[in-house]
Write a protein that holds these residues in place. Structure first.
Motif, PDB file in Angstrom:
ATOM      1  N   PRO A  33       0.913  -1.296  -0.068  1.00 49.72           N
ATOM      2  CA  PRO A  33      -0.064   0.053   0.162  1.00 49.72           C
ATOM      3  C   PRO A  33       0.774   1.502   0.111  1.00 49.72           C
ATOM      4  O   PRO A  33       1.792   1.338   0.699  1.00 49.72           O
ATOM      5  CB  PRO A  33      -0.792  -0.189   1.180  1.00 49.72           C
ATOM      6  CG  PRO A  33      -0.456  -1.408   1.859  1.00 49.72           C
ATOM      7  CD  PRO A  33       0.618  -1.976   1.150  1.00 49.72           C
ATOM      8  N   THR A  35       0.582   5.421   0.756  1.00 49.64           N
ATOM      9  CA  THR A  35       0.016   6.563   1.397  1.00 49.64           C
ATOM     10  C   THR A  35       0.216   7.834   0.578  1.00 49.64           C
ATOM     11  O   THR A  35       1.495   8.183   0.327  1.00 49.64           O
ATOM     12  CB  THR A  35       0.049   6.649   2.722  1.00 49.64           C
ATOM     13  OG1 THR A  35      -0.005   5.393   3.472  1.00 49.64           O
ATOM     14  CG2 THR A  35      -0.810   7.670   3.539  1.00 49.64           C
ATOM     15  N   LEU A  36      -0.877   8.187  -0.147  1.00 51.03           N
ATOM     16  CA  LEU A  36      -0.879   9.719  -0.724  1.00 51.03           C
ATOM     17  C   LEU A  36      -0.703  10.899   0.228  1.00 51.03           C
ATOM     18  O   LEU A  36      -0.995  10.529   1.394  1.00 51.03           O
ATOM     19  CB  LEU A  36      -1.951   9.787  -1.668  1.00 51.03           C
ATOM     20  CG  LEU A  36      -2.299   8.861  -2.560  1.00 51.03           C
ATOM     21  CD1 LEU A  36      -3.666   8.803  -3.660  1.00 51.03           C
ATOM     22  CD2 LEU A  36      -0.819   8.433  -3.587  1.00 51.03           C
ATOM     23  N   SER A  37      -0.165  11.842  -0.341  1.00 43.13           N
ATOM     24  CA  SER A  37      -0.288  13.278   0.610  1.00 43.13           C
ATOM     25  C   SER A  37      -1.381  13.450   1.308  1.00 43.13           C
ATOM     26  O   SER A  37      -1.645  14.151   2.289  1.00 43.13           O
ATOM     27  CB  SER A  37       0.265  14.243  -0.171  1.00 43.13           C
ATOM     28  OG  SER A  37      -0.586  14.445  -1.412  1.00 43.13           O
ATOM     29  N   ASN A  38      -2.709  13.324   0.806  1.00 43.23           N
ATOM     30  CA  ASN A  38      -3.881  13.347   1.384  1.00 43.23           C
ATOM     31  C   ASN A  38      -4.358  12.699   2.321  1.00 43.23           C
ATOM     32  O   ASN A  38      -5.705  12.403   2.862  1.00 43.23           O
ATOM     33  CB  ASN A  38      -4.987  13.756   0.221  1.00 43.23           C
ATOM     34  CG  ASN A  38      -5.418  12.455  -0.570  1.00 43.23           C
ATOM     35  OD1 ASN A  38      -4.783  11.206  -0.207  1.00 43.23           O
ATOM     36  ND2 ASN A  38      -6.256  12.444  -1.601  1.00 43.23           N
ATOM     37  N   GLY A  39      -3.596  11.586   2.457  1.00 45.19           N
ATOM     38  CA  GLY A  39      -3.942  10.559   3.529  1.00 45.19           C
ATOM     39  C   GLY A  39      -4.600   9.102   3.079  1.00 45.19           C
ATOM     40  O   GLY A  39      -4.600   8.276   3.772  1.00 45.19           O
ATOM     41  N   GLN A  40      -5.004   9.161   1.829  1.00 43.13           N
ATOM     42  CA  GLN A  40      -5.748   8.230   1.098  1.00 43.13           C
ATOM     43  C   GLN A  40      -4.578   6.931   0.911  1.00 43.13           C
ATOM     44  O   GLN A  40      -3.376   7.271   0.476  1.00 43.13           O
ATOM     45  CB  GLN A  40      -6.279   8.472  -0.144  1.00 43.13           C
ATOM     46  CG  GLN A  40      -7.504   7.627  -0.609  1.00 43.13           C
ATOM     47  CD  GLN A  40      -7.807   8.004  -2.010  1.00 43.13           C
ATOM     48  OE1 GLN A  40      -7.481   9.360  -2.424  1.00 43.13           O
ATOM     49  NE2 GLN A  40      -8.419   7.351  -2.484  1.00 43.13           N
ATOM     50  N   THR A  41      -5.158   5.701   1.013  1.00 38.06           N
ATOM     51  CA  THR A  41      -4.264   4.482   0.591  1.00 38.06           C
ATOM     52  C   THR A  41      -4.524   3.945  -0.670  1.00 38.06           C
ATOM     53  O   THR A  41      -5.574   3.848  -0.747  1.00 38.06           O
ATOM     54  CB  THR A  41      -4.210   3.530   1.978  1.00 38.06           C
ATOM     55  OG1 THR A  41      -3.776   4.315   3.079  1.00 38.06           O
ATOM     56  CG2 THR A  41      -3.028   2.625   1.618  1.00 38.06           C
ATOM     57  N   ARG A  43      -3.206   1.057  -3.718  1.00 37.52           N
ATOM     58  CA  ARG A  43      -2.342  -0.028  -4.084  1.00 37.52           C
ATOM     59  C   ARG A  43      -2.354  -0.235  -5.481  1.00 37.52           C
ATOM     60  O   ARG A  43      -3.301   0.305  -6.459  1.00 37.52           O
ATOM     61  CB  ARG A  43      -2.846  -1.534  -3.680  1.00 37.52           C
ATOM     62  CG  ARG A  43      -3.336  -1.605  -2.017  1.00 37.52           C
ATOM     63  CD  ARG A  43      -3.800  -2.803  -1.889  1.00 37.52           C
ATOM     64  NE  ARG A  43      -2.492  -3.965  -1.599  1.00 37.52           N
ATOM     65  CZ  ARG A  43      -2.419  -4.315  -0.585  1.00 37.52           C
ATOM     66  NH1 ARG A  43      -3.273  -4.171   0.478  1.00 37.52           N
ATOM     67  NH2 ARG A  43      -1.547  -5.316  -0.205  1.00 37.52           N
TER      68      ARG A  43
END
Ligand SMILES: [Mg+2]
Length: 293
Positions: A33, A35-41, A43
Motif C-alpha cells: 500500500p 499512502t498519498l499526501s492526502n492520507g488516502q491509501t 495499491r
C-alpha cells in the motif's frame, strides 16, 4: 519502455522456480500500500510477460522483447481468472476456472425445453431450448447466474452444446412422429467470424432441416461491429435458419434494430404480456408491435 511499461532483465536463470521467487519479491514490493499526501491509501497491481533466452530461440533482443510483450498481453487478457500476474511466452496462461466454466467443461449442461404453443389450436409448434448448468454438487445454475461468468469462447461452447443436444432431441422426436421446431438463444458476442461458420457447419451435418431452427438473438449488448454481425445473420438466413429478436421492449432493444436486422420473428419481453389479463390496456401496445412486425 514507455508509459507504465518496464523491462526487467534477469541474468543466469536456470530454472523457472528461480523466476517464481524473483516475481514473488516484485509482487510484494509493487502491491504494498502507498499512502498519498492526502492520507488516502492506494495499491497498484501489475501484469508481466516473460521470454527466455535461449529457450525461446532468439538471440535478437528486439524479438525477445516482442515475445515478452505478447505474453504480457496474454496475461492481461485473463486478468480476472489468472492464478499469477505473469505469463510465459509459448505457454498457456495459468487460469482458475470459475464455477460455470467448470460445469460447462464437465458435461454439466442441462437443456430444458419450454413449449411454444399456438393459441388458436393449443398445439405445441416449437420449443425454446433453455440452458442450465449443473454444478459438481448437483445445484442447477440459471442463466443470470452463469452468463456473467462466461467469456466469449465459453458462450460459443455453450451454444454449440445446446445446438447439439437440440438437434439430437429433434431427431429423436421425429422418430416418434412428433415434428416440432426449436429455438436456441444466441448471444450477440457469438455472432463473429470465429464462431458462426462453425455453428452453420454443425447444422449442415445434421439431418434436421435448417428451417426448423430459430436463433433468438439475445438483447443485452450492442452489436459493436454491426456490419460484420449483419453479414453473419444474412448467411444464417441464406442457409434457411430463422432468426428471432428476443425480449423486444426491454432495455437494449431499439426500433432501429428491429428495422435493420433480417429477423423472421420478434418476441416481446415478458413484462408486456405477463399481466395482460390484469392490465387489458397493455393489449394496445402488443397490437401496435404486432402491426409493426
Ligand atoms: Mg429466448
Amino acid at each position: 519502455m514507455g508509459g507504465d511499461e518496464f523491462v526487467l532483465l534477469v541474468n543466469q536463470v536456470h530454472d523457472v522456480r528461480e523466476l517464481e521467487s524473483i516475481f514473488g519479491k516484485i509482487e510484494t514490493a509493487i502491491s504494498a500500500p502507498i499512502t498519498l499526501s492526502n492520507g488516502q491509501t492506494v495499491r497498484v497491481g501489475l501484469s508481466a510477460g516473460v521470454a527466455l533466452f535461449p529457450q525461446h530461440n532468439s538471440d535478437n533482443p528486439d524479438i525477445l522483447l516482442r515475445l515478452a510483450d505478447q505474453a504480457l498481453y496474454a496475461s492481461k487478457e485473463y486478468k480476472q481468472q489468472r492464478t499469477r500476474f505473469w505469463a510465459m511466452h509459448g505457454s498457456p496462461v495459468n487460469v482458475q476456472l470459475n464455477t460455470a466454466q467448470k460445469a460447462l467443461g464437465a458435461e454439466g449442461l442441462v437443456v430444458c425445453y419450454q413449449p411454444i404453443v399456438e393459441v388458436k389450436t393449443g398445439q405445441t409448434r416449437a420449443v425454446e431450448a433453455l440452458a442450465r448448468l449443473q454444478n459438481s454438487d448437483g445445484r442447477l445454475l440459471m442463466p443470470e447466474q452463469f452468463l456473467p461468468q462466461l467469456n466469449t469462447q465459453d458462450l460459443f461452447e455453450l451454444t454449440r452444446q445446446v445446438l447439439a443436444q437440440a438437434l439430437t432431441d429433434l431427431s429423436r422426436l421425429d422418430r416418434l412422429g412428433i415434428e416440432i421446431e426449436v429455438s436456441i438463444n444466441l448471444h450477440p458476442r457469438v455472432i463473429v467470424d470465429a464462431y458462426i461458420p462453425a455453428l452453420q457447419a454443425q447444422i449442415a451435418r445434421s439431418p434436421i432441416a435448417p428451417t426448423r431452427i430459430t436463433f433468438e438473438i439475445l438483447e443485452g449488448g450492442s452489436f459493436d461491429e454491426q456490419q460484420h454481425a449483419l453479414a453473419h445473420l444474412i448467411a444464417l438466413r441464406q442457409q434457411g435458419v430463422q432468426l428471432a429478436l428476443d425480449d423486444v421492449g426491454s432495455a437494449y432493444s431499439s426500433l432501429q434494430r428491429m428495422r435493420d436486422l433480417p429477423v423472421n420473428k420478434i418476441k416481446l419481453d415478458q413484462t408486456f404480456v405477463r399481466n395482460l389479463a390484469r392490465q387489458p390496456n397493455d393489449i394496445n401496445f402488443v397490437r401496435s408491435i404486432q402491426k409493426l412486425a
